[in-house]
Scaffold this motif. Structure first.
Motif, mmCIF file in Angstrom:
data_model
loop_
_atom_site.group_PDB
_atom_site.id
_atom_site.type_symbol
_atom_site.label_atom_id
_atom_site.label_comp_id
_atom_site.label_asym_id
_atom_site.label_seq_id
_atom_site.Cartn_x
_atom_site.Cartn_y
_atom_site.Cartn_z
ATOM 1 N N THR A 197 0.825 -1.207 0.000
ATOM 2 C CA THR A 197 0.000 0.000 0.000
ATOM 3 C C THR A 197 0.865 1.265 0.000
ATOM 4 O OG1 THR A 197 -0.285 -0.169 2.402
ATOM 5 C CG2 THR A 197 -2.058 -1.049 1.014
ATOM 6 N N LEU A 236 -8.648 4.028 -1.965
ATOM 7 C CA LEU A 236 -7.685 3.589 -0.952
ATOM 8 C C LEU A 236 -7.984 4.237 0.402
ATOM 9 C CD1 LEU A 236 -5.120 1.867 -0.541
ATOM 10 C CD2 LEU A 236 -3.798 3.916 -1.060
ATOM 11 N N GLU A 252 0.657 4.068 -2.901
ATOM 12 C CA GLU A 252 0.474 5.495 -2.612
ATOM 13 C C GLU A 252 1.533 6.347 -3.306
ATOM 14 O OE1 GLU A 252 -0.682 7.090 1.274
ATOM 15 O OE2 GLU A 252 -0.896 5.003 1.914
#
Length: 135
Positions: A47, A74, A51
């Motif tokens: 993640t 997200l 990002e």
């Protein structure tokens, strides 16, 4: 100078800043994930990388809208992890269970909504404008 000039770098910096936490505070962030989810450390790194990629993608008009939508998704998907962590009093920076608890949500939830609104306004709602620029 128009605010629009700074909109994507601001969103991109925010995404890069939050992604940094995935690598600096990995132990604490793994504590934010419920026990039934496997591969916690890998999920935190993944993640964080996502990002970073999406934050950079915001700078490119051809993919800005898609990156904005992906970041909004997200943020929505990660909000339950923040609520779960607050309930357990997770201090993700220290990797301990002595965090502020549920009172943290009085700041976190409105802030999350502001981030989502900011992304929507500057990345998604301008889809038509971005598409016209490409032509």
């Amino acid at each position: 100078m128009e605010l629009a000039v700074w909109r994507q770098p601001g969103n991109g910096v925010h995404a890069l800043f939050t992604a940094l936490g995935h690598f600096l505070f990995t132990k604490g962030m793994t504590m934010m994930i419920p026990s039934f989810i496997p591969l916690k450390r890998e999920l935190i790194y993944l993640t964080g990388i996502v990002e970073i990629i999406l934050g950079i993608a915001l700078l490119f008009p051809s993919v800005r809208t898609y990156a904005g939508i992906a970041l909004i998704i997200l943020l929505v998907l990660l909000l339950p992890a923040n609520i779960y962590a607050a309930a357990l009093k997770v201090n993700y920076e220290k990797g301990t269970f002595d965090g502020p608890g549920l009172s943290y949500l009085w700041i976190r939830v409105p802030l999350q909504l502001i981030f989502i609104g900011w992304l929507y306004y500057f990345s998604v709602s301008n889809m038509a404008e971005d598409l016209l620029i490409k032509k």
